[in-house]
Design a protein around this motif. Structure first.
Motif, PDB file in Angstrom:
ATOM      1  N   SER A   8       0.810  -1.210   0.000  1.00  0.00           N
ATOM      2  CA  SER A   8       0.000   0.000   0.000  1.00  0.00           C
ATOM      3  C   SER A   8       0.850   1.270   0.000  1.00  0.00           C
ATOM      4  CB  SER A   8      -0.928   0.011   1.215  1.00  0.00           C
ATOM      5  OG  SER A   8      -0.177   0.083   2.395  1.00  0.00           O
ATOM      6  N   ARG A   9       2.125   1.143  -0.178  1.00  0.00           N
ATOM      7  CA  ARG A   9       3.080   2.247  -0.237  1.00  0.00           C
ATOM      8  C   ARG A   9       3.185   2.932   1.115  1.00  0.00           C
ATOM      9  NH1 ARG A   9       5.246   5.813  -4.421  1.00  0.00           N
ATOM     10  NH2 ARG A   9       6.159   7.556  -3.338  1.00  0.00           N
ATOM     11  N   LEU A  10       4.173   2.530   1.872  1.00  0.00           N
ATOM     12  CA  LEU A  10       4.386   3.105   3.193  1.00  0.00           C
ATOM     13  C   LEU A  10       4.904   4.528   3.057  1.00  0.00           C
ATOM     14  CD1 LEU A  10       5.995   0.077   5.082  1.00  0.00           C
ATOM     15  CD2 LEU A  10       3.589   0.713   4.876  1.00  0.00           C
ATOM     16  N   ARG A  11       4.559   5.360   4.009  1.00  0.00           N
ATOM     17  CA  ARG A  11       4.945   6.774   3.915  1.00  0.00           C
ATOM     18  C   ARG A  11       6.418   6.995   4.244  1.00  0.00           C
ATOM     19  NH1 ARG A  11       4.124   8.678   9.425  1.00  0.00           N
ATOM     20  NH2 ARG A  11       4.421  10.798   8.692  1.00  0.00           N
ATOM     21  N   ALA A  12       7.066   5.937   4.774  1.00  0.00           N
ATOM     22  CA  ALA A  12       8.495   6.012   5.081  1.00  0.00           C
ATOM     23  C   ALA A  12       9.029   4.585   5.169  1.00  0.00           C
ATOM     24  CB  ALA A  12       8.715   6.733   6.413  1.00  0.00           C
ATOM     25  N   PRO A  13      10.340   4.414   5.064  1.00  0.00           N
ATOM     26  CA  PRO A  13      10.878   3.068   5.277  1.00  0.00           C
ATOM     27  C   PRO A  13      10.610   2.615   6.715  1.00  0.00           C
ATOM     28  CG  PRO A  13      12.579   4.577   4.451  1.00  0.00           C
ATOM     29  CD  PRO A  13      11.391   5.407   4.794  1.00  0.00           C
ATOM     30  N   VAL A  14      10.451   1.324   6.899  1.00  0.00           N
ATOM     31  CA  VAL A  14      10.387   0.762   8.245  1.00  0.00           C
ATOM     32  C   VAL A  14      11.792   0.793   8.856  1.00  0.00           C
ATOM     33  CG1 VAL A  14      10.122  -1.432   9.460  1.00  0.00           C
ATOM     34  CG2 VAL A  14       8.351  -0.655   7.864  1.00  0.00           C
ATOM     35  N   GLN A  60       9.656   9.168  10.808  1.00  0.00           N
ATOM     36  CA  GLN A  60       9.258   8.098  11.720  1.00  0.00           C
ATOM     37  C   GLN A  60       9.769   6.733  11.253  1.00  0.00           C
ATOM     38  OE1 GLN A  60       4.986   8.762  12.254  1.00  0.00           O
ATOM     39  NE2 GLN A  60       5.439  10.228  13.865  1.00  0.00           N
TER      40      GLN A  60
END
Lengths: 337, 98
Positions: A8-14, A60
């Motif tokens: 779902s396309r994360l807003r930042a890398p984990v 984050q």
């Protein structure tokens, strides 16, 4: 872990793998970072490092995995680590263990939890030293013994599994347990200096099958999601079931260059540089990262294990053929025919 | 959907009798599907398809309250179950400060 949510396309890398320095005191024959060192493009200075940490905190990012080179050889590395933790970001440091001493362990314990991963490529000196260099087993072991003596809570021994040491996995696991460490097995890939040793070090078909069975029987073994294309159904819920490059993770080279993952630090896959634009802008708009998010291994779609690996690691095919979108040649179906 | 937009859409403890805190060992952030939790102790991720029913607090710092949007009927019951499940996993804890 839901594949649809990862897609779902994360807003930042984990997590971000950050090769913090080019400097190393070893000369391992499979080093994935050797190409970065050879390029000699220099390193971010402390202020640039602090700015990148600030940016990752804004984004984050949950975890930074520091590697190198040998991170602890960078004079300001402890300050970088402290600053990372002060911003609420967890860290893991991959070290060759040769510079661990009481004072350094005192510093690391103050930052707990700080995950420490000590590289050792065999249970015996004669095995490890062929890969990591003559005499290195004897240089690495005292650091491991010290971590055990100090009861360091979060450390693992990491072995890159190759044709030369695969027969020692059980012994290596026993060695790690004897020190109170977790065992971590990583995948050998033909990137960096691994390109030169791929033919000699890549696992045989029999070794791949034995490794698959071993990992199935030992869910407690850490793999850093290296072997999801090879492992049986029983490990399915332990981690990723697809390549996380550009979706969950990215890598930062010593000079600030950004790549889709630590195993894909190749000039052809440069996504940007944090000295030119913020990491968030690179994450949001790099065509290279977007390409990985859209990457589908079409020839794997009809495979009965597709949901378990989605074509596996694209780095192997990329470095062997200079093209993306090829199936992982070491997946369980390829091995079992 | 950005974290700021979601934070504005939800009010602390507006819909449920208890309030939940995010403990020190957990990080959580807003994603388009809902919340993404990271447990520092295990480095394990938990994806939560909560839409805009839950809003993540600050990334780190003291007393981080998980904000719950106004809920009714079946949605309220579903979110209550979800919160209980997250509490069992240690990703949130009941606020006992009152």
């Amino acid at each position: 872990m839901s594949t649809s949510l990862i897609n779902s396309r994360l807003r930042a890398p984990v997590n971000v793998t950050w090769e913090i320095t080019e400097v190393c005191n070893l000369d391992c024959s499979h080093c994935l970072s050797a190409g970065l060192r050879a390029a000699g493009r220099g390193e971010l200075d402390f202020d640039q490092c602090r700015a990148l940490i600030d940016e990752m905190a804004r984004m984050q990012v949950f975890q930074v995995n520091f590697g190198g080179g040998e991170p602890f050889l960078r004079p300001d590395f402890l300050d970088i680590l402290r600053y990372t933790h002060s911003q609420g970001i967890t860290s893991c440091v991959s070290t060759n263990g040769t510079v661990l001493d009481d004072a350094l362990i005192d510093d690391l314990l103050e930052m707990a939890p700080l995950y420490l991963q000590v590289s050792l490529d065999g249970a015996r000196p004669e095995t490890n030293d062929v890969i990591r260099g003559p005499g290195t087993f004897a240089r690495i072991l005292p650091g491991i013994e010290l971590l055990a003596e100090r009861r360091y809570p979060d450390f693992s021994l990491n072995m890159v599994v190759t044709r030369l040491n695969a027969h020692e996995i059980g012994e290596f696991d026993a060695l790690a347990r004897s020190y109170g460490a977790k065992t971590r097995l990583s995948r050998f890939r033909p990137s960096g200096r691994g390109c030169n040793t791929w033919d000699d070090y890549r696992l045989t078909r029999e070794q791949l099958l034995e490794l698959s069975a071993f990992l199935g029987d030992h869910p407690e073994i850490l793999t850093g999601d290296s072997f999801f294309s090879l492992t049986p159904e029983s490990r399915r819920k332990l981690g990723l079931n697809m390549c996380g490059a550009g979706k969950m993770t990215c890598a930062v080279a010593p000079d600030g260059s950004v790549y889709p993952c630590a195993f894909l630090c190749d000039p052809g896959l440069l996504a940007g540089n944090v000295t030119d634009q913020p990491l968030s802008a690179i994450w949001d708009s790099s065509p290279v990262l977007e390409r990985f998010r859209q990457l589908e291994i079409e020839t794997c779609r009809t495979c009965d294990r597709f949901d378990m690996c989605h074509g596996g690691c694209p780095a192997i095919g990329y470095f062997l053929s200079d093209s993306l979108g090829l199936p992982d040649p070491e997946c369980l179906r390829a091995v079992t025919g | 959907m950005g974290a700021g937009a979601q934070a504005g859409a939800a009010r602390p403890g507006a819909a449920l009798p208890v309030q939940y805190l995010v403990p020190d060992w957990v990080r959580v952030r807003q994603e388009s599907f809902g919340l993404l939790f990271y447990d520092v102790r295990s480095t394990r991720l938990t994806f939560v398809r909560s839409g805009d029913s839950l809003a993540a607090p600050a990334f780190a710092g003291p007393r981080r309250v998980l904000r719950v949007g106004p809920l009714e009927g079946a949605r309220r019951a579903a979110v209550s179950r979800l919160l209980q499940d997250l509490a069992v996993k240690g990703l949130i804890v009941v606020d006992k400060s009152d």
